[in-house]
Design an enzyme around this catalytic site. Structure first.
Site, PDB file in Angstrom:
ATOM      1  N   LYS A  65       0.917  -1.249   0.020  1.00 57.81           N
ATOM      2  CA  LYS A  65       0.017   0.131  -0.082  1.00 57.81           C
ATOM      3  C   LYS A  65       0.824   1.076   0.087  1.00 57.81           C
ATOM      4  O   LYS A  65       0.599   2.277  -0.604  1.00 57.81           O
ATOM      5  CB  LYS A  65      -0.976   0.164   1.075  1.00 57.81           C
ATOM      6  CG  LYS A  65      -1.569   1.381   1.619  1.00 57.81           C
ATOM      7  CD  LYS A  65      -2.397   1.356   2.718  1.00 57.81           C
ATOM      8  CE  LYS A  65      -1.688   1.301   3.880  1.00 57.81           C
ATOM      9  NZ  LYS A  65      -1.341   2.858   4.509  1.00 57.81           N
ATOM     10  N   ASN A  66       1.727   1.200   0.889  1.00 54.25           N
ATOM     11  CA  ASN A  66       2.595   2.497   0.975  1.00 54.25           C
ATOM     12  C   ASN A  66       3.735   2.729  -0.063  1.00 54.25           C
ATOM     13  O   ASN A  66       4.430   3.819   0.032  1.00 54.25           O
ATOM     14  CB  ASN A  66       3.272   2.545   2.454  1.00 54.25           C
ATOM     15  CG  ASN A  66       2.236   2.715   3.495  1.00 54.25           C
ATOM     16  OD1 ASN A  66       0.946   2.813   3.233  1.00 54.25           O
ATOM     17  ND2 ASN A  66       2.493   2.495   4.853  1.00 54.25           N
ATOM     18  N   ARG A 112      -5.057  10.465   4.351  1.00 50.69           N
ATOM     19  CA  ARG A 112      -4.174  11.433   4.550  1.00 50.69           C
ATOM     20  C   ARG A 112      -2.929  11.497   3.384  1.00 50.69           C
ATOM     21  O   ARG A 112      -2.295  12.572   3.102  1.00 50.69           O
ATOM     22  CB  ARG A 112      -3.230  11.047   5.761  1.00 50.69           C
ATOM     23  CG  ARG A 112      -4.283  11.244   6.918  1.00 50.69           C
ATOM     24  CD  ARG A 112      -3.323  11.297   8.425  1.00 50.69           C
ATOM     25  NE  ARG A 112      -2.694  12.338   8.373  1.00 50.69           N
ATOM     26  CZ  ARG A 112      -1.254  12.609   7.794  1.00 50.69           C
ATOM     27  NH1 ARG A 112      -0.755  11.523   7.251  1.00 50.69           N
ATOM     28  NH2 ARG A 112      -0.765  13.498   7.712  1.00 50.69           N
ATOM     29  N   CYS A 166      -5.201  12.156  12.596  1.00 49.51           N
ATOM     30  CA  CYS A 166      -5.731  10.976  12.685  1.00 49.51           C
ATOM     31  C   CYS A 166      -5.574  10.340  14.091  1.00 49.51           C
ATOM     32  O   CYS A 166      -5.073  11.030  14.966  1.00 49.51           O
ATOM     33  CB  CYS A 166      -4.970  10.042  11.565  1.00 49.51           C
ATOM     34  SG  CYS A 166      -3.781   9.554  11.958  1.00 49.51           S
ATOM     35  N   ARG A 177      -0.206  14.479  12.967  1.00 49.13           N
ATOM     36  CA  ARG A 177       0.214  14.119  11.716  1.00 49.13           C
ATOM     37  C   ARG A 177       0.547  15.485  10.691  1.00 49.13           C
ATOM     38  O   ARG A 177       0.054  15.796   9.541  1.00 49.13           O
ATOM     39  CB  ARG A 177      -0.526  13.374  10.799  1.00 49.13           C
ATOM     40  CG  ARG A 177      -1.243  12.072  11.514  1.00 49.13           C
ATOM     41  CD  ARG A 177       0.069  11.074  11.849  1.00 49.13           C
ATOM     42  NE  ARG A 177       0.540  10.409  10.639  1.00 49.13           N
ATOM     43  CZ  ARG A 177      -0.210   9.544   9.700  1.00 49.13           C
ATOM     44  NH1 ARG A 177      -1.248   8.890  10.291  1.00 49.13           N
ATOM     45  NH2 ARG A 177       0.624   8.949   8.826  1.00 49.13           N
ATOM     46  N   PRO A 178       1.265  16.539  11.147  1.00 53.80           N
ATOM     47  CA  PRO A 178       1.434  17.747  10.270  1.00 53.80           C
ATOM     48  C   PRO A 178       2.136  17.539   9.064  1.00 53.80           C
ATOM     49  O   PRO A 178       3.016  16.538   8.982  1.00 53.80           O
ATOM     50  CB  PRO A 178       2.526  18.659  11.414  1.00 53.80           C
ATOM     51  CG  PRO A 178       3.162  17.714  12.367  1.00 53.80           C
ATOM     52  CD  PRO A 178       2.059  16.441  12.332  1.00 53.80           C
ATOM     53  N   VAL A 179       2.289  18.442   8.277  1.00 52.59           N
ATOM     54  CA  VAL A 179       2.904  18.191   6.891  1.00 52.59           C
ATOM     55  C   VAL A 179       3.737  19.664   6.682  1.00 52.59           C
ATOM     56  O   VAL A 179       4.057  19.889   5.760  1.00 52.59           O
ATOM     57  CB  VAL A 179       1.970  18.168   5.668  1.00 52.59           C
ATOM     58  CG1 VAL A 179       1.084  16.884   5.816  1.00 52.59           C
ATOM     59  CG2 VAL A 179       0.804  19.299   5.862  1.00 52.59           C
ATOM     60  N   LEU A 204       6.991  19.775   7.019  1.00 56.40           N
ATOM     61  CA  LEU A 204       8.059  19.517   6.257  1.00 56.40           C
ATOM     62  C   LEU A 204       8.008  19.395   4.888  1.00 56.40           C
ATOM     63  O   LEU A 204       8.942  19.756   4.206  1.00 56.40           O
ATOM     64  CB  LEU A 204       8.758  18.317   6.724  1.00 56.40           C
ATOM     65  CG  LEU A 204       9.227  18.316   8.295  1.00 56.40           C
ATOM     66  CD1 LEU A 204       9.648  16.822   8.507  1.00 56.40           C
ATOM     67  CD2 LEU A 204       9.916  19.520   8.820  1.00 56.40           C
ATOM     68  N   ASP A 246       4.802   0.719  12.323  1.00 55.55           N
ATOM     69  CA  ASP A 246       3.527  -0.007  11.584  1.00 55.55           C
ATOM     70  C   ASP A 246       3.380  -1.565  12.129  1.00 55.55           C
ATOM     71  O   ASP A 246       2.635  -2.086  11.839  1.00 55.55           O
ATOM     72  CB  ASP A 246       3.495   0.161  10.112  1.00 55.55           C
ATOM     73  CG  ASP A 246       3.428   1.464   9.723  1.00 55.55           C
ATOM     74  OD1 ASP A 246       3.429   1.842   8.504  1.00 55.55           O
ATOM     75  OD2 ASP A 246       3.162   2.469  10.619  1.00 55.55           O
ATOM     76  N   ARG A 286      -8.448  -0.699   4.792  1.00 56.77           N
ATOM     77  CA  ARG A 286      -7.607   0.318   4.209  1.00 56.77           C
ATOM     78  C   ARG A 286      -6.421  -0.193   3.657  1.00 56.77           C
ATOM     79  O   ARG A 286      -5.921   0.207   2.889  1.00 56.77           O
ATOM     80  CB  ARG A 286      -7.468   1.496   5.282  1.00 56.77           C
ATOM     81  CG  ARG A 286      -8.665   2.183   5.640  1.00 56.77           C
ATOM     82  CD  ARG A 286      -8.325   3.411   6.253  1.00 56.77           C
ATOM     83  NE  ARG A 286      -7.494   4.257   5.836  1.00 56.77           N
ATOM     84  CZ  ARG A 286      -6.940   5.347   6.327  1.00 56.77           C
ATOM     85  NH1 ARG A 286      -7.317   5.693   7.426  1.00 56.77           N
ATOM     86  NH2 ARG A 286      -5.852   6.065   5.577  1.00 56.77           N
TER      87      ARG A 286
HETATM   88  C1  EPZ Z   1       4.129   7.003   6.452  1.00 54.81           C
HETATM   89  O1  EPZ Z   1       3.564   8.008   7.216  1.00 54.81           O
HETATM   90  C2  EPZ Z   1       3.321   5.632   6.374  1.00 54.81           C
HETATM   91  N1  EPZ Z   1       2.132   6.200   5.516  1.00 54.81           N
HETATM   92  C3  EPZ Z   1       2.912   5.276   7.849  1.00 54.81           C
HETATM   93  O2  EPZ Z   1       2.012   4.387   7.457  1.00 54.81           O
HETATM   94  C4  EPZ Z   1       3.974   4.987   8.639  1.00 54.81           C
HETATM   95  O3  EPZ Z   1       3.471   4.819   9.925  1.00 54.81           O
HETATM   96  C5  EPZ Z   1       4.889   6.288   8.711  1.00 54.81           C
HETATM   97  O4  EPZ Z   1       5.230   6.569   7.236  1.00 54.81           O
HETATM   98  C6  EPZ Z   1       6.240   6.056   9.572  1.00 54.81           C
HETATM   99  O5  EPZ Z   1       6.791   4.985   9.148  1.00 54.81           O
HETATM  100  C7  EPZ Z   1       2.327   5.972   4.136  1.00 54.81           C
HETATM  101  O6  EPZ Z   1       3.462   5.946   3.637  1.00 54.81           O
HETATM  102  C8  EPZ Z   1       1.350   6.513   3.180  1.00 54.81           C
HETATM  103  P1  EPZ Z   1       6.063  10.505   8.531  1.00 54.81           P
HETATM  104  P2  EPZ Z   1       4.011   9.526   7.213  1.00 54.81           P
HETATM  105  O7  EPZ Z   1       6.066  11.635   7.663  1.00 54.81           O
HETATM  106  O8  EPZ Z   1       4.838   9.857   5.847  1.00 54.81           O
HETATM  107  C9  EPZ Z   1       6.220  13.898  11.760  1.00 54.81           C
HETATM  108  C10 EPZ Z   1       0.206   2.746   7.633  1.00 54.81           C
HETATM  109  O9  EPZ Z   1      -0.362   2.270   8.800  1.00 54.81           O
HETATM  110  N2  EPZ Z   1       6.208  14.842  10.613  1.00 54.81           N
HETATM  111  O10 EPZ Z   1       7.437   9.585   8.104  1.00 54.81           O
HETATM  112  O11 EPZ Z   1       2.625  10.482   7.484  1.00 54.81           O
HETATM  113  C11 EPZ Z   1       5.188  12.940  12.134  1.00 54.81           C
HETATM  114  O12 EPZ Z   1       4.195  13.519  12.743  1.00 54.81           O
HETATM  115  C12 EPZ Z   1       0.494   4.335   7.834  1.00 54.81           C
HETATM  116  O13 EPZ Z   1       0.388   2.268   6.739  1.00 54.81           O
HETATM  117  C13 EPZ Z   1       6.249  16.215  10.947  1.00 54.81           C
HETATM  118  O14 EPZ Z   1       6.193  16.601  12.091  1.00 54.81           O
HETATM  119  O15 EPZ Z   1       4.753   9.597   8.476  1.00 54.81           O
HETATM  120  C14 EPZ Z   1       5.894  11.900  12.645  1.00 54.81           C
HETATM  121  O16 EPZ Z   1       5.937  12.105  14.244  1.00 54.81           O
HETATM  122  C15 EPZ Z   1       0.397   4.835   9.172  1.00 54.81           C
HETATM  123  N3  EPZ Z   1       5.993  17.092  10.034  1.00 54.81           N
HETATM  124  C16 EPZ Z   1       7.082  11.698  12.045  1.00 54.81           C
HETATM  125  O17 EPZ Z   1       7.176  12.980  11.562  1.00 54.81           O
HETATM  126  C17 EPZ Z   1       6.015  16.817   8.727  1.00 54.81           C
HETATM  127  O18 EPZ Z   1       5.909  17.447   7.673  1.00 54.81           O
HETATM  128  C18 EPZ Z   1       7.261  10.614  10.920  1.00 54.81           C
HETATM  129  O19 EPZ Z   1       6.004  10.704   9.966  1.00 54.81           O
HETATM  130  C19 EPZ Z   1       5.917  15.212   8.397  1.00 54.81           C
HETATM  131  C20 EPZ Z   1       5.965  14.285   9.625  1.00 54.81           C
END
Ligand code: EPZ
Length: 419
Positions: A22-23, A93, A117, A122-124, A126, A306, A398
């Protein structure tokens, strides 16, 4: 609202095919926006999140056709809408992944803020910082990210925190930008490498994917591509844990031995006999007693967040005490209160959950709160005495393709019920 009914106490024995990741499929689908040529994808899992991404792409004007060989064909030549609306983004998301491609190819995008969620805010920020560094004008207004750029410029960008989809968005922005982009503190997940392989198939110039430094030289145009999505390492790990907790034996096919190193070593520490081949993994737990294993989640190649909920369930009936540290998300222990209802002895203090194995869990009505939490509840239910009813099972749909069919293939007593 659909529920799963699981009658526990049966060993999982048999073999199943692992679905596409999926990812990996989600960023690869978003990357189809980068080209006006035909894209053909194989091994795309049939999941609700994938359906949502396809609906989003179609709403922008991408032509999407599933052919009879389960091959997904896309063409983004006639994209005429650069918007990812809230009603779609709020359900998935990962819709944020269209931001980079839209700004990179079309110079504009309006993407709803994904919002938080169950597992965290889950901020964006970055994602936005990286695109601003590449010259995009971005304002966040009325719940939308509004971005515009005449032409993105290559840049040296260092992620303050490792972000999987953040890295993917900047990669997709960089492949059509002017000049060279160097991403440091990049995520190293296998799904990043799969996206890079797909982009290279389209003609992108990318090096260093899978390390913390990715170098991309922008090109003017990208071609079409035929591509097979990698296997799902988290689905693989989930079924291995489900087999381990029931003392069974399983052969996973169409997966890969080198995606799950940290998980396989934890399963061996827990007493499992593991064998691997190029595209298969077997686990045998028939001759061992389950030992509790401690772990601390971290970005790849560390122990994946995960897989945390699945191991919470495993440890709840394993011998001994385990300390499970969740370092990635701030609220990813919601499955623990549900496991308590089944008799688990797990105490939470901050981001640390400490389990003490009990002899047997007992069935109870429980509720899924997020995708991987629901996987943890299924695993607990497979080992529990009695019939467990898991509510809000849409969470599992999902991320796990044909979940009850695969479990039934392994001998589980599971059925889906409409409430
Ligand atoms: C990806 O989410 C995966 N989703 C998640 O899988 C997975 O848990 C996660 O990576 C960590 O491995 C997909 O690939 C679609 P991150 P993502 O950005 O990219 C913080 C599942 O179950 N952060 O690596 O959203 C964030 O809050 C899902 O399949 C910021 O602060 O995760 C977190 O604490 C759940 N600002 C950390 O970084 C940002 O702009 C890692 O998040 C982005 C992230």
């Amino acid at each position: 609202m659909q529920k799963l009914k699981i009658s526990g106490g049966r060993k999982l024995v048999g073999e199943i095919n692992i679905s596409g990741a999926k990812n990996a499929a989600l960023p690869i689908l978003a990357a189809s926006l980068l080209s006006e040529r035909n894209i053909s994808l194989n091994n795309v899992p049939q999941l609700n999140d994938i359906a949502t991404m396809i609906t989003l792409l179609q709403s922008m004007g991408v032509e999407v056709i599933f052919d009879d060989r389960m091959q997904l064909n896309l063409n983004a030549q006639n994209v005429n809408k650069l918007i990812a609306p809230y009603d779609l983004v709020k359900t998935m998301r990962a819709s944020i992944l269209v931001l980079g491609p839209l700004v990179s190819r079309f110079g504009a995008a309006e993407v709803s803020l994904p919002g938080g969620c169950a597992i965290g805010a889950r901020p964006v920020n970055l994602h936005i910082d990286g695109l601003r560094a590449m010259g995009a004008e971005i304002e966040v207004q009325d719940g939308y990210i509004k971005a515009s750029a005449t032409k993105l410029q290559g840049v040296d960008y260092c992620f303050k925190e490792i972000s999987v989809t953040g890295t993917e968005n900047i990669m997709m922005a960089a492949v059509l930008a002017n000049g060279k982009t160097t991403i440091t503190n990049a995520a190293k997940e296998p799904e990043i490498v799969d996206l890079a392989n797909f982009l290279r198939t389209m003609g992108a110039t990318i090096k260093g994917d899978g390390t913390n430094t990715i170098i991309i030289n922008g090109v003017n145009k990208l071609n079409g591509a035929d591509y097979k999505v990698m296997p799902d390492r988290i689905e693989s790990g989930t079924y291995l844990v489900a087999t381990a907790i029931t003392g069974g034996k399983i052969l996973l096919k169409n997966t890969s031995e080198n995606l799950l190193g940290s998980v396989l070593s934890k399963l061996i520490e827990a007493g499992a006999e593991i064998e691997t081949g190029t595209d298969w993994i077997s686990l045998d737990m028939q001759r061992s007693n389950l030992k509790a294993v401690s772990f601390s989640t971290s970005p790849y190649p560390g122990f994946p967040t995960d897989m945390q909920a699945q191991f919470c369930a495993l440890n709840s009936v394993a011998n001994g005490k385990a300390e499970m540290v969740e370092n990635i998300f701030e609220n990813r222990f919601q499955h623990v209160v549900e496991l308590h209802r089944m008799g688990a002895d797990i105490q939470i203090k901050g981001n640390i959950a400490t389990s003490r194995g009990v002899d047997l869990l007992t069935a109870a009505p429980v509720m899924a709160t997020d995708l991987r939490a629901s996987a943890g509840l299924i695993i607990a239910a497979l080992a529990a005495k009695g019939d467990t009813i898991i509510d809000r099972i849409y969470h599992i749909d999902r991320g796990y393709e044909r979940v009850e069919e695969k479990l039934q293939q392994l001998g589980a007593s599971v059925s889906r019920e409409n409430s």
